[in-house]
Design an enzyme around this catalytic site. Structure first.
Site, mmCIF file in Angstrom:
data_model
loop_
_atom_site.group_PDB
_atom_site.id
_atom_site.type_symbol
_atom_site.label_atom_id
_atom_site.label_comp_id
_atom_site.label_asym_id
_atom_site.label_seq_id
_atom_site.Cartn_x
_atom_site.Cartn_y
_atom_site.Cartn_z
ATOM 1 N N CYS A 76 12.226 0.055 -19.325
ATOM 2 C CA CYS A 76 11.868 -1.037 -19.793
ATOM 3 C C CYS A 76 10.302 -0.953 -20.100
ATOM 4 O O CYS A 76 9.790 -2.058 -20.292
ATOM 5 C CB CYS A 76 12.127 -2.389 -19.066
ATOM 6 S SG CYS A 76 13.741 -2.745 -19.293
ATOM 7 N N TRP A 80 4.547 3.378 -19.133
ATOM 8 C CA TRP A 80 3.526 2.676 -19.965
ATOM 9 C C TRP A 80 2.686 1.679 -19.117
ATOM 10 O O TRP A 80 1.585 1.784 -18.952
ATOM 11 C CB TRP A 80 4.102 2.095 -21.152
ATOM 12 C CG TRP A 80 3.152 1.361 -22.016
ATOM 13 C CD1 TRP A 80 1.897 1.695 -22.390
ATOM 14 C CD2 TRP A 80 3.522 0.402 -22.947
ATOM 15 N NE1 TRP A 80 1.521 0.896 -23.400
ATOM 16 C CE2 TRP A 80 2.448 0.086 -23.833
ATOM 17 C CE3 TRP A 80 4.678 -0.482 -23.256
ATOM 18 C CZ2 TRP A 80 2.343 -0.944 -24.678
ATOM 19 C CZ3 TRP A 80 4.780 -1.395 -24.343
ATOM 20 C CH2 TRP A 80 3.282 -1.633 -24.827
ATOM 21 N N HIS A 140 11.999 -0.661 -9.109
ATOM 22 C CA HIS A 140 13.110 -0.930 -10.129
ATOM 23 C C HIS A 140 13.803 -1.992 -9.310
ATOM 24 O O HIS A 140 14.798 -2.580 -9.932
ATOM 25 C CB HIS A 140 14.023 0.147 -10.667
ATOM 26 C CG HIS A 140 13.160 1.244 -11.711
ATOM 27 N ND1 HIS A 140 12.553 0.869 -12.855
ATOM 28 C CD2 HIS A 140 13.334 2.525 -11.515
ATOM 29 C CE1 HIS A 140 11.943 1.746 -13.255
ATOM 30 N NE2 HIS A 140 12.427 2.873 -12.705
ATOM 31 N N ARG A 163 12.625 -5.890 -21.391
ATOM 32 C CA ARG A 163 12.628 -5.208 -22.440
ATOM 33 C C ARG A 163 13.870 -5.905 -23.132
ATOM 34 O O ARG A 163 15.010 -6.049 -22.529
ATOM 35 C CB ARG A 163 12.824 -3.861 -22.624
ATOM 36 C CG ARG A 163 12.725 -3.016 -23.884
ATOM 37 C CD ARG A 163 12.401 -1.439 -23.866
ATOM 38 N NE ARG A 163 12.243 -0.903 -25.034
ATOM 39 C CZ ARG A 163 12.345 0.542 -24.917
ATOM 40 N NH1 ARG A 163 12.480 1.464 -24.052
ATOM 41 N NH2 ARG A 163 12.099 0.876 -26.204
ATOM 42 N N SER A 171 17.743 3.684 -24.479
ATOM 43 C CA SER A 171 16.801 4.534 -23.797
ATOM 44 C C SER A 171 17.253 5.173 -22.698
ATOM 45 O O SER A 171 17.116 6.304 -22.157
ATOM 46 C CB SER A 171 15.703 3.793 -23.434
ATOM 47 O OG SER A 171 14.496 4.588 -22.806
HETATM 48 N N1 LIG Z 1 2.863 4.677 -23.652
HETATM 49 C C1 LIG Z 1 3.980 4.098 -23.849
HETATM 50 N N2 LIG Z 1 4.255 2.997 -24.854
HETATM 51 C C2 LIG Z 1 5.188 2.482 -25.230
HETATM 52 N N3 LIG Z 1 6.545 3.304 -24.956
HETATM 53 C C3 LIG Z 1 6.415 3.956 -24.056
HETATM 54 C C4 LIG Z 1 5.093 4.456 -23.390
HETATM 55 N N4 LIG Z 1 5.528 5.616 -22.569
HETATM 56 C C5 LIG Z 1 7.056 5.509 -22.577
HETATM 57 N N5 LIG Z 1 7.593 4.663 -23.293
HETATM 58 C C6 LIG Z 1 8.980 4.811 -23.649
HETATM 59 O O1 LIG Z 1 9.309 3.776 -22.492
HETATM 60 C C7 LIG Z 1 10.743 4.327 -22.283
HETATM 61 C C8 LIG Z 1 10.879 4.574 -20.792
HETATM 62 O O2 LIG Z 1 10.944 3.773 -20.052
HETATM 63 P P1 LIG Z 1 10.351 3.624 -18.394
HETATM 64 O O3 LIG Z 1 9.145 4.346 -18.609
HETATM 65 O O4 LIG Z 1 10.469 2.238 -18.002
HETATM 66 O O5 LIG Z 1 11.350 4.574 -17.934
HETATM 67 S S1 LIG Z 1 11.653 4.641 -16.317
HETATM 68 O O6 LIG Z 1 12.500 3.643 -15.988
HETATM 69 O O7 LIG Z 1 10.310 4.933 -15.605
HETATM 70 O O8 LIG Z 1 12.418 6.090 -16.034
HETATM 71 C C9 LIG Z 1 10.928 5.021 -23.220
HETATM 72 O O9 LIG Z 1 11.792 4.398 -24.375
HETATM 73 P P2 LIG Z 1 12.334 4.854 -25.646
HETATM 74 O O10 LIG Z 1 11.754 5.819 -26.387
HETATM 75 O O11 LIG Z 1 13.076 3.777 -26.331
HETATM 76 O O12 LIG Z 1 13.535 5.845 -24.906
HETATM 77 C C10 LIG Z 1 9.681 5.696 -23.564
HETATM 78 O O13 LIG Z 1 9.557 6.396 -24.696
#
Ligand SMILES: Nc1ncnc2c1ncn2[C@@H]1O[C@H](COP(=O)(O)OS(=O)(=O)O)[C@@H](OP(=O)(O)O)[C@H]1O
Length: 329
Positions: A76, A80, A140, A163, A171
């Site tokens: 979610c 980032w 989480h 999200r 994702s």
């Molecule tokens: N900087 C930044 N900005 C916007 N989006 C980003 C960013 N970094 C990671 N992502 C997207 O976030 C999704 C990964 O989620 P998480 O970081 O929560 O993953 S985790 O739970 O820590 O494993 C995953 O989403 P999807 O691309 O839809 O799969 C990542 O691409």
């Protein structure tokens, strides 16, 4: 003041004790889609390693008033937001734009300790005595069940990011393919989708996770900030400022004039972070490839994988679960 290690404990003390083991044995469990079992604890489903870590944390960890906890359901926006919160909190120690900023050479997951992934997962009490305040953690697990201080009167604050579940499930599915390709190849997306919707998935049920934090943000707005991935994508500068205010370290007008807020937004953007060498190679200490945290980073990518039946199903659950609480995402 570092009050994390209890008087009886020292770094590395094994905390997997009989009490925790007996509790785990007593819980409802089901075979997990991927491998092993998944356990229901306090209304949510956990794989065994995460559960043991969360129970150890509940037993041994004590929040300090200045602590910040990032709470998210998986996929979610954790990575980032780790980067954004880290950059905000540490901006005086590590000025934005400096060539040696830690986010340029470290994956965000290496800079922020996660309770169930790299803090308590070795069944040992971590020594956090040299962590500067404010300490930033992530989880989480549902934040309110992690430690009583979160709901009681301590000053620690929770930033919760949700999200749209359609993008989250898609994702998650792609991540699984990278994390455990063999296991994922034995699964169909339909099976994975059904598990997500029924909640029998790590930290599920998604909707209960979100609603619990939403309600907490309404009853304790000074303690729990509730945001969505979509809101932040839409107005990143605005929400970076809001997060800083919430955490008690607002930007000065001089900082705003100097472009610090926008500097954080740019440094933490998907296009910037995903292209850094450190995020294109290497692995976390748990062996997860850094590049698996970066896929597309957009809103609405789920339409490329979800059928119209799946979209209807997930929209129906979202409406049923969220509307009684006045929540729309
Ligand atoms: N900087 C930044 N900005 C916007 N989006 C980003 C960013 N970094 C990671 N992502 C997207 O976030 C999704 C990964 O989620 P998480 O970081 O929560 O993953 S985790 O739970 O820590 O494993 C995953 O989403 P999807 O691309 O839809 O799969 C990542 O691409």
């Amino acid at each position: 003041m570092a009050a994390t290690v209890p008087a009886s404990g020292g770094e590395g003390e094994v905390v997997g004790n009989q009490e925790i083991e007996s509790l785990i044995e007593s819980l409802p469990k089901l075979p997990f889609l991927v491998e092993g079992h998944i356990y229901k604890y306090d209304g949510f489903w956990y794989i065994e390693d995460h559960l043991r870590a969360v129970l150890s944390c509940k037993k041994h960890f004590r929040f300090e008033d200045s602590d910040i906890l990032l709470a998210t359901f998986p996929k979610c926006g954790t990575t980032w937001l780790m980067a954004i919160l880290y950059a905000i909190i540490n901006r005086h120690r590590y000025p934005i734009g400096s060539e040696d900023h830690p986010l340029l050479t470290n994956n965000p997951h290496s800079l922020v300790r996660n309770f169930e992934l790299n803090l308590y997962n070795k069944n040992a009490i971590p020594d956090l005595s040299n962590m500067p305040a404010p300490r930033l953690f992530a989880t989480h697990a549902p934040a309110l069940s992690l430690c009583d201080e979160v709901k009681n009167n301590s000053g620690c604050k929770v930033v919760y990011v949700c999200r749209n579940p359609k993008d989250s499930v898609v994702s998650f599915w792609h991540f699984l393919g990278k994390l455990k390709p063999e296991a994922a190849s034995r699964l169909s997306f339909d099976e994975f989708f059904d598990s997500f919707c029924s909640g029998v998935i790590t930290f599920g049920l998604f909707w209960d996770h979100v609603v619990d934090h939403w309600k907490a943000s309404l009853s304790m707005p000074e303690k729990v900030m509730f945001l969505s991935y979509e809101q932040i994508i839409e107005q990143p500068d605005h929400y970076v400022k809001k997060m800083a205010e919430f955490m008690g370290c607002p930007f000065s007008s001089v900082e705003e004039d100097e472009g610090v807020v926008n500097g954080i937004v740019k440094m933490c953007s998907f296009s910037h972070l995903s292209q850094l060498e450190v995020n294109k190679s290497g692995r976390t200490q748990n062996g997860v490839r850094h590049d698996s945290f970066f896929r597309r980073g957009v809103v609405g990518d789920s339409k490329n994988l979800l059928s119209s039946e799946m979209i209807n199903k997930i929209d129906r659950i979202t409406e049923e679960k969220f509307s009684p609480h006045g929540l729309t995402i």
